[in-house]
Motif scaffolding. Structure first.
Motif, short mmCIF file in Angstrom:
data_model
loop_
_atom_site.label_atom_id
_atom_site.label_comp_id
_atom_site.label_asym_id
_atom_site.label_seq_id
_atom_site.Cartn_x
_atom_site.Cartn_y
_atom_site.Cartn_z
N ALA A 82 0.83 -1.21 0.00
CA ALA A 82 0.00 0.00 0.00
C ALA A 82 0.86 1.26 0.00
CB ALA A 82 -0.93 -0.01 1.21
N ALA A 83 1.99 1.23 0.71
CA ALA A 83 2.90 2.38 0.74
C ALA A 83 3.50 2.63 -0.64
CB ALA A 83 4.00 2.15 1.76
N CYS A 84 3.66 1.56 -1.42
CA CYS A 84 4.18 1.70 -2.79
C CYS A 84 3.11 2.17 -3.75
CB CYS A 84 4.74 0.36 -3.28
SG CYS A 84 6.16 -0.21 -2.36
N GLY A 85 1.86 2.21 -3.31
CA GLY A 85 0.77 2.62 -4.18
C GLY A 85 0.24 1.47 -5.02
N LYS A 86 0.53 0.24 -4.62
CA LYS A 86 0.06 -0.93 -5.35
C LYS A 86 -1.11 -1.56 -4.59
CE LYS A 86 3.46 -0.49 -8.22
NZ LYS A 86 3.23 0.10 -9.51
N LEU A 87 -1.90 -2.33 -5.31
CA LEU A 87 -3.06 -2.97 -4.70
C LEU A 87 -2.78 -4.42 -4.33
CD1 LEU A 87 -5.80 -1.54 -7.05
CD2 LEU A 87 -5.20 -0.78 -4.76
N PHE A 88 -1.51 -4.78 -4.24
CA PHE A 88 -1.15 -6.15 -3.88
C PHE A 88 -0.05 -6.12 -2.82
CE2 PHE A 88 0.81 -4.92 -7.91
CZ PHE A 88 2.16 -4.96 -7.58
N ASN A 89 0.19 -7.27 -2.23
CA ASN A 89 1.19 -7.38 -1.17
C ASN A 89 2.60 -7.40 -1.77
OD1 ASN A 89 -1.07 -7.71 0.39
ND2 ASN A 89 -0.79 -9.89 0.67
N CYS A 90 3.54 -6.92 -0.99
CA CYS A 90 4.94 -6.89 -1.42
C CYS A 90 5.81 -7.02 -0.18
CB CYS A 90 5.22 -5.58 -2.14
SG CYS A 90 6.94 -5.34 -2.51
#
Length: 108
Positions: A82-90
């Motif tokens: 979410a901090a990266c602006g993505k809608l998936f886990n990282c």
């Protein structure tokens, strides 16, 4: 009072990650992190707190050999995504170019 300081530092690192994603270059994921470390292109690696221990130690070991900074992100992999602006886990984020952000020089 300790929670307020930790909340502020989490917001601070999140804003820096967003700036890196917008103006710099970053790779998401474990395999991309290993490739960047081996090619010596990564400047900093962020690892989420729920990354499996074997992966975490392997990344830390390779980063130590490549003299790359490692930061242990205080949130889990969904918070890092979410901090990266993505809608998936990282679980792993590798910064190759910081852009306008001061994430590489800031000490927290």
């Amino acid at each position: 009072m300790g929670t307020k300081k930790s909340k502020k530092s989490v917001d601070n690192i999140n804003s820096r990650i967003k700036l890196v994603m917008k103006s710099g270059k970053a790779d998401l994921g474990y395999k991309a992190a290993l490739k960047c470390i081996r090619k010596n292109k990564g400047k900093m690696i962020l690892i989420s707190n729920n990354c499996p221990p074997l992966r975490r130690s392997e990344i830390e070991y390779l980063a130590m050999l490549a003299k790359t900074q490692v930061h242990h992100y205080s949130g889990d992999n969904s918070a890092l995504g979410a901090a990266c602006g993505k809608l998936f886990n990282c679980s792993v984020l590798t910064i190759t170019d910081a852009g306008d952000s001061d994430i590489l020089t800031a000490k927290e």
